[in-house]
Design an enzyme around this catalytic site. Structure first.
Site, short mmCIF file in Angstrom:
data_model
loop_
_atom_site.label_atom_id
_atom_site.label_comp_id
_atom_site.label_asym_id
_atom_site.label_seq_id
_atom_site.Cartn_x
_atom_site.Cartn_y
_atom_site.Cartn_z
N ASP A 1 -18.71 4.36 31.38
CA ASP A 1 -19.30 3.09 31.77
C ASP A 1 -20.62 3.40 32.47
OD1 ASP A 1 -18.80 0.04 32.23
OD2 ASP A 1 -19.58 0.82 34.13
N GLU B 1 -24.01 1.77 34.74
CA GLU B 1 -24.70 0.69 35.46
C GLU B 1 -26.18 0.90 35.24
OE1 GLU B 1 -23.00 -1.72 36.61
OE2 GLU B 1 -21.06 -0.69 36.39
N HIS C 1 -17.86 -3.44 38.93
CA HIS C 1 -19.25 -3.21 38.54
C HIS C 1 -19.80 -1.91 39.11
CE1 HIS C 1 -19.64 -7.02 36.49
NE2 HIS C 1 -19.16 -7.65 37.56
N ASP D 1 -15.04 0.99 36.81
CA ASP D 1 -14.96 0.28 35.51
C ASP D 1 -14.43 1.20 34.42
OD1 ASP D 1 -15.99 -1.80 36.92
OD2 ASP D 1 -17.80 -2.05 35.72
#
Length: 597
Positions: free
Chosen positions: A34, A36, A175, A180
């Site tokens: 994942d 960001e 998040h 995540d």
């Protein structure tokens, strides 16, 4: 049947390898990742955090997490969403310093992400910008899998937070990349558990797991397990071993697997797969043998889900009859008679009749069907066709009509040798009709000419091959070996492959000794299904094929229907530019080419 080996020994059955069966999902290493980011797309945004979890068989093997300096400020709304601010990234490594460690962590694994196109898009862009090679791993998108097995009644959407709550994930997504990724691991395992009853049990199944394939079809995926990964024929069998469908492929296993995916869109085949109980493979030495075996099995079993020609006895020929005043007739069999001439074979009687009409347009053969005596009776009267000038009316001659023999000889020549008389005559007719804007009639004449040229080319190509008692040919394979073929009376009698570095001649001798004994037919009819003869003929005419031995001349007329193949293609397409076709076909400089031998 074609020999599988010079000794005739069938291959022994062996225990399938894991590669044959596919990779079970419990043995697959997944790296769930994942990212960001600062928002937007890879073109105008950067990665701020990477989190990944490596799992196999439900066990966590390792984790990867790092903040990343994106080289730009983090927008305020993104900072509020993720909790990652610009200040937090001061001193963090740039993405080009992080990527080698991440790529090593994920090396050899299947990459998993929720909404994978987003995460993988950023990773690929960063890899390219840093000058590294993207390893192109297998990618699984849990969003697509969820759309397949999670209904709207269970969850209003397929967001990660929604699915994590539905499946009671141990970690709630917040998040942040690692959290995540951990939540996505639990979602992945839950989705795989739901997919297993649908037949998704191997890594290879995941590629099509999100496809809209009926569950009854997907559950039959196991029918492909253990099939050979080589050329051959496969038979789908139903209850009581009924042959439902026969097919061929250069890789039996890959082709059969495709029947259980969304790539198969034929309704009747989907129905067949749901009925099937097993798949029987027939390994073949060469693709040619596979194509021939497929045709023979279709002819033998007449599978209800095959639509290819199963009945060679239903194919038609056009023959010049053996009588005092020959005429053209549609027949089912080829007979050995003096002065015989044939066109075909034709798949339908209508096409055969079109070929007859084409010959009649150019040659003044009689069109009545009665068998005429050499001299007519005093009461004989001409038919309407004769009154219209469309028949020479030998039925009314009081003396033997010797001129009709010349007419029959001309018909025999255009059928077995030079067809240019028919081509010129019909092309002039097409030209005139096109000039008069009578395009529908021009299309009818075009169709007749195409049928004639096709039938003449087939018969002229088949005749020497059907008459040849034995022909041995070889073609170099891509890996440096030799593909060897023995043909008898146009039938594939034996085939094998001589491996690279071996002398092929001893294998040729063995093939000739063990090849099928083929009774002689009546040319141009081959000693096999006409489609098989066409397969063999096409193979023999490939570039690079070498004749090793031939018992009888294998030749075609220099001026033959083969030389008008390009004209036949234009005719078959019924192109509006008929003037060009007519100009070429009527030109005195038009020459036919020698057929390849």
């Amino acid at each position: 049947m074609p020999a599988q080996s010079p000794t005739g020994v069938r291959p022994t059955h062996v225990q399938p390898t894991l590669d044959d069966l596919g990779t079970p999902l419990q043995d697959v290493t997944f790296v769930v990742v994942d990212l960001e980011t600062t928002g937007g797309s890879p073109a105008d945004a950067g990665i701020t955090e990477i989190g990944a979890v490596k799992v196999r068989g439900g066990e966590v093997l390792g984790e990867f997490q790092t903040l990343v300096d994106p080289g730009m400020p983090v927008p305020a709304f993104v900072a509020r969403l993720t909790g990652i601010s610009t200040a937090m990234l001061v001193g963090a490594p740039r993405v080009e310093a992080v990527l080698p460690s991440f790529l090593e962590f994920a090396r050899g694994a299947v990459l998993v992400a929720h909404n994978a196109p987003f995460d993988v898009g950023f990773l690929k862009a960063a890899t390219a910008a840093a000058g590294y090679a993207w390893p192109a791993p297998t990618v699984v998108d849990t969003v697509r899998l969820a759309r397949r097995v999670v209904t709207r009644d269970e969850a209003p959407n397929h967001k990660l937070a929604t699915l994590a709550a539905l499946f009671r994930a141990q970690v709630s997504p917040d998040h942040r990349a690692l959290s995540d990724a951990r939540a996505t691991v639990d979602v992945l395992h839950a989705l795989l558990a739901r997919l297993a009853p649908l037949g998704v049990t191997h890594l290879e199944d995941l590629a099509t797991a999100a496809d809209p394939v009926p569950a009854a079809v997907r559950r039959k995926r196991h029918l492909a397990d253990g099939l050979p990964d080589g050329p051959g024929v496969y038979q789908f069998l139903g209850p009581d071993d009924e042959v439902l469908y026969v097919g061929t492929s250069v890789s039996i296993r890959r082709r059969v697997r495709s029947y259980f995916t969304a790539a198969e869109k034929r309704g009747r085949i989907t129905e067949m797969v749901q009925i099937a109980t097993s798949v029987r493979p027939v390994e073949c030495a060469t693709p040619l043998e596979a194509a021939v075996r497929e045709l023979r099995l279709i002819t033998e079993h007449a599978p209800r889900y095959n639509r290819r020609s199963k009945f060679p006895e239903r194919m038609s020929w056009v023959g010049l009859t053996d009588e005092a005043y020959p005429r053209l007739s549609v027949v089912r069999t080829v007979r050995d008679s003096p002065g015989a001439a044939y066109l075909g074979p034709f798949a339908s009687r209508r096409t055969a009749q079109d070929a007859i009409d084409a010959v009649h347009d150019a040659v003044d053969l009689r069109r009545c069907t009665a068998r005429l005596p050499r001299t007519a009776s005093p009461s004989a009267r001409a038919c309407v066709l004769a009154e219209m000038g469309r028949c020479s009316a030998p039925c009314t001659t009081r003396e033997a009509d010797t001129a009709y023999g010349d007419v029959a000889a001309t018909a025999r020549e255009v059928m077995t040798g030079d067809p240019s008389l028919v081509v010129r005559t019909l092309a002039r007719h097409i030209h005139a009709l096109a000039d008069g804007e009578r395009f529908e009639e021009a299309g009818d004449v075009t169709r007749r000419l195409g049928a004639f040229l096709t039938g003449a080319a087939r018969a002229q190509g088949l005749r020497p091959l059907a008459a040849c008692r034995e022909l041995v040919a070889a073609r170099a394979t891509d890996d440096g070996g030799w593909e060897l073929v023995v043909v008898r009376h146009a039938r594939l009698a034996a085939t094998a492959v001589a491996p690279r570095g071996t002398d092929p001649l001893p294998l040729v001798d063995a093939l000739r000794l063990t090849a099928d004994d083929v009774p002689a037919p009546v040319p141009p009819a081959p000693a096999c299904h006409p489609h098989e003869a066409a397969l063999v003929q096409d193979w023999l005419e490939q570039p690079g094929v070498r004749l090793v031995a031939v018992s009888d001349p294998w030749t075609s007329p220099v001026r033959s229907a083969q030389g008008f193949r390009d004209v036949a293609a234009a005719v078959a397409a019924a192109r509006p530019a008929t003037a060009t076709l007519a100009a070429r076909a009527t030109s005195p400089d038009t020459e036919t080419q020698e057929a390849p031998c």
